[in-house]
Design a protein around this motif. Sequence first.
Motif, PDB file in Angstrom:
ATOM      1  N   VAL A  35      33.236  33.090  35.111  1.00  0.00           N
ATOM      2  CA  VAL A  35      33.474  32.035  36.094  1.00  0.00           C
ATOM      3  C   VAL A  35      34.860  32.200  36.722  1.00  0.00           C
ATOM      4  O   VAL A  35      35.870  32.254  36.018  1.00  0.00           O
ATOM      5  CB  VAL A  35      33.360  30.638  35.449  1.00  0.00           C
ATOM      6  N   TYR A  36      34.888  32.298  38.052  1.00  0.00           N
ATOM      7  CA  TYR A  36      36.133  32.363  38.815  1.00  0.00           C
ATOM      8  C   TYR A  36      36.489  30.971  39.335  1.00  0.00           C
ATOM      9  O   TYR A  36      35.614  30.153  39.615  1.00  0.00           O
ATOM     10  CB  TYR A  36      35.983  33.287  40.034  1.00  0.00           C
ATOM     11  N   HIS A  37      37.796  30.732  39.521  1.00  0.00           N
ATOM     12  CA  HIS A  37      38.247  29.491  40.147  1.00  0.00           C
ATOM     13  C   HIS A  37      38.930  29.801  41.479  1.00  0.00           C
ATOM     14  O   HIS A  37      39.269  30.960  41.776  1.00  0.00           O
ATOM     15  CB  HIS A  37      39.165  28.694  39.221  1.00  0.00           C
ATOM     16  N   HIS A  38      39.116  28.773  42.296  1.00  0.00           N
ATOM     17  CA  HIS A  38      39.672  28.960  43.635  1.00  0.00           C
ATOM     18  C   HIS A  38      41.083  29.542  43.577  1.00  0.00           C
ATOM     19  O   HIS A  38      41.427  30.419  44.376  1.00  0.00           O
ATOM     20  CB  HIS A  38      39.693  27.613  44.375  1.00  0.00           C
ATOM     21  N   ARG A  39      41.899  29.058  42.650  1.00  0.00           N
ATOM     22  CA  ARG A  39      43.291  29.538  42.555  1.00  0.00           C
ATOM     23  C   ARG A  39      43.350  31.039  42.273  1.00  0.00           C
ATOM     24  O   ARG A  39      44.088  31.782  42.931  1.00  0.00           O
ATOM     25  CB  ARG A  39      44.022  28.766  41.457  1.00  0.00           C
ATOM     26  N   GLY A  40      42.553  31.494  41.308  1.00  0.00           N
ATOM     27  CA  GLY A  40      42.579  32.906  40.948  1.00  0.00           C
ATOM     28  C   GLY A  40      42.102  33.793  42.082  1.00  0.00           C
ATOM     29  O   GLY A  40      42.671  34.856  42.346  1.00  0.00           O
ATOM     30  N   ALA A  41      41.038  33.356  42.782  1.00  0.00           N
ATOM     31  CA  ALA A  41      40.514  34.154  43.893  1.00  0.00           C
ATOM     32  C   ALA A  41      41.533  34.236  45.021  1.00  0.00           C
ATOM     33  O   ALA A  41      41.704  35.294  45.642  1.00  0.00           O
ATOM     34  CB  ALA A  41      39.206  33.543  44.394  1.00  0.00           C
ATOM     35  N   TYR A  42      42.191  33.126  45.313  1.00  0.00           N
ATOM     36  CA  TYR A  42      43.228  33.105  46.360  1.00  0.00           C
ATOM     37  C   TYR A  42      44.324  34.118  46.021  1.00  0.00           C
ATOM     38  O   TYR A  42      44.707  34.958  46.845  1.00  0.00           O
ATOM     39  CB  TYR A  42      43.799  31.697  46.461  1.00  0.00           C
ATOM     40  N   LEU A  43      44.825  34.036  44.809  1.00  0.00           N
ATOM     41  CA  LEU A  43      45.954  34.883  44.431  1.00  0.00           C
ATOM     42  C   LEU A  43      45.568  36.354  44.343  1.00  0.00           C
ATOM     43  O   LEU A  43      46.317  37.231  44.795  1.00  0.00           O
ATOM     44  CB  LEU A  43      46.540  34.402  43.104  1.00  0.00           C
ATOM     45  N   ASN A  44      44.399  36.666  43.778  1.00  0.00           N
ATOM     46  CA  ASN A  44      44.024  38.069  43.675  1.00  0.00           C
ATOM     47  C   ASN A  44      43.767  38.671  45.055  1.00  0.00           C
ATOM     48  O   ASN A  44      44.069  39.844  45.299  1.00  0.00           O
ATOM     49  CB  ASN A  44      42.794  38.242  42.793  1.00  0.00           C
ATOM     50  N   ALA A  45      43.232  37.864  45.971  1.00  0.00           N
ATOM     51  CA  ALA A  45      43.015  38.344  47.340  1.00  0.00           C
ATOM     52  C   ALA A  45      44.345  38.658  48.013  1.00  0.00           C
ATOM     53  O   ALA A  45      44.481  39.681  48.704  1.00  0.00           O
ATOM     54  CB  ALA A  45      42.251  37.290  48.141  1.00  0.00           C
ATOM     55  N   VAL A  46      45.328  37.789  47.810  1.00  0.00           N
ATOM     56  CA  VAL A  46      46.667  38.066  48.339  1.00  0.00           C
ATOM     57  C   VAL A  46      47.233  39.325  47.687  1.00  0.00           C
ATOM     58  O   VAL A  46      47.863  40.165  48.349  1.00  0.00           O
ATOM     59  CB  VAL A  46      47.599  36.859  48.107  1.00  0.00           C
TER      60      VAL A  46
END
Length: 550
Positions: free
Chosen positions: A210-221
């Motif tokens: 399970v991914y969360h919004h914070r982790g996806a935002y940061l890894n994309a950056v």
Amino acid sequence: MADAGQLSIYERDLDRSAANWAALSPLSFLKRAERVYPNKPAVIHDRVYSYAELGARARRLASALRRRGIGRGDTVSVMAPNVPALLEAHFGVPLAGAVLNPLNIRLDAANLAFILEHGEAKVLITDREFAPTIERALKQVSKRPLVIDIDDPLTEAQGGERGARLGELDYEAFLAEGDPDFPWSLPEDEWQALCLLYTSGTTGNPKGVVYHHRGAYLNAVGQAVTYGLDRNSVYLWTLPMFHCSGWTFTWGVTAAQATHVCLRRVDPGLVYPLIEERAVTHLCGAPIVLNMLAHAPAEVRRDLRRPVLVVTGGAAPPSTVIANLEKQGFSVVHAYGLTECYGPATYCASQKDWSDLDLEQRASRMARQGVGYVTLEEATVLDPQTLSEVPRDGETMGELMLRGNTVMKGYLKNPSATDDAFAGGWFHTGDLGVLHPDGYIEVKDRSKDVIISGGENISSLEVEEALYRHPKVLEAAVVAKPDERWGETPCAFVTLKPEAEATADEIIAFCRDNLAHYKAPRTVIFRDLPKTSTGKVQKFVLREDAKSIS
């Protein structure tokens, strides 16, 4: 000095509010791109979609889902290759508050049925190419989700075949139900679930990460920063979007306001023309993708007019592959990660003096897993018992461990596995490695018996279970066999029952009938299995034997 019960001067009257805080979510990337560059090409496939169009389509999807009663905590599964619909789902599904579940298009019906049941999918958006497998999977689920068909115009042109329609409507008709002006909104809590992705791990049944919004935002950056994505970049989708949500490049390319070029399947005959025609600057892929490009026939290759950065994971590319790609104009970067950490979490950051090394020395440096992303808190090698860092001598083995905001929430409905993975405040990767004097990480072996073939995880236990169902098999053990094209392939060591006779082809065919084809052994060796005094199979012996098999 303030008393323990008193707030410091920096904590009084300085509260969080809508003016100074917003949840980190990759939804904000498309919201911004749509406003700043509405007319810029966002997606290229059967036609060119502008960022205004991509934003409107994502909002239509969110609106249509909401009108069908889909909201927070509901799962929307998507079975599709790298087509615009899957990219749109990475924004439209979470905008509806729901959780996106991209399905591995290489899985068999039984595994897909398990995932649909385990994730409690309410909606299944599926490309018609995979209709035969999906139809079989739907017959195995207790509650059929709403099924929506993707009818991609480039199916045949990019090597696919259209299957039957399974849903009550197609994707474009479903989008037409939605409002293109559906408002952009971020989740109230950045810890809210965003994606559900399954990894085979070391057991037969996949585990839901399970991914969360914070982790996806940061890894994309982290992807944009690490690989220099900007608004002039053009990213070719040779990496599956279903794999760790495309290593979060689905969101990272959008964050940079770059251009996505979709591609249903990796074929050098398709890749080279797209690189030339669309001025591609970046692509990613497992070692098999690099091998395809490195050994592509001369009549297929095109001269690169500009450098193309290639990011690869899994096994490090051999020096011959690196040399062939560099001659063509590609630049290779080796990364490391797992589904549990949003794809790549470390990369082999090149140092200036490496350019002075010969090819073999440079390839050896590039083969390391390197250093953590700027958005990862820590990546290191620890003694698994004491959790102390191993000496930086390039020899002392330990376990590669990670921690930070870009590590998963945990495993869905599996608290014991989550607790084990996070023991001691670290994510335990299960990979064994060393630290070099320069602090770079190098993975030496896997503590888990997972075979990584063409970028896909294969559970050796799952393959062994299939082998044991063969009526002539007495014992079986499966290990990874090195393979120049796929990185690794399953190699089965089989002991037959007394008086039984079988051929390798017979065993392989049986496995292909009972597993996804890519999981079936490529090699079968008939022999007695080496065991310890307690009867445990000595897989380390079999691994060494597999290396010597031609």
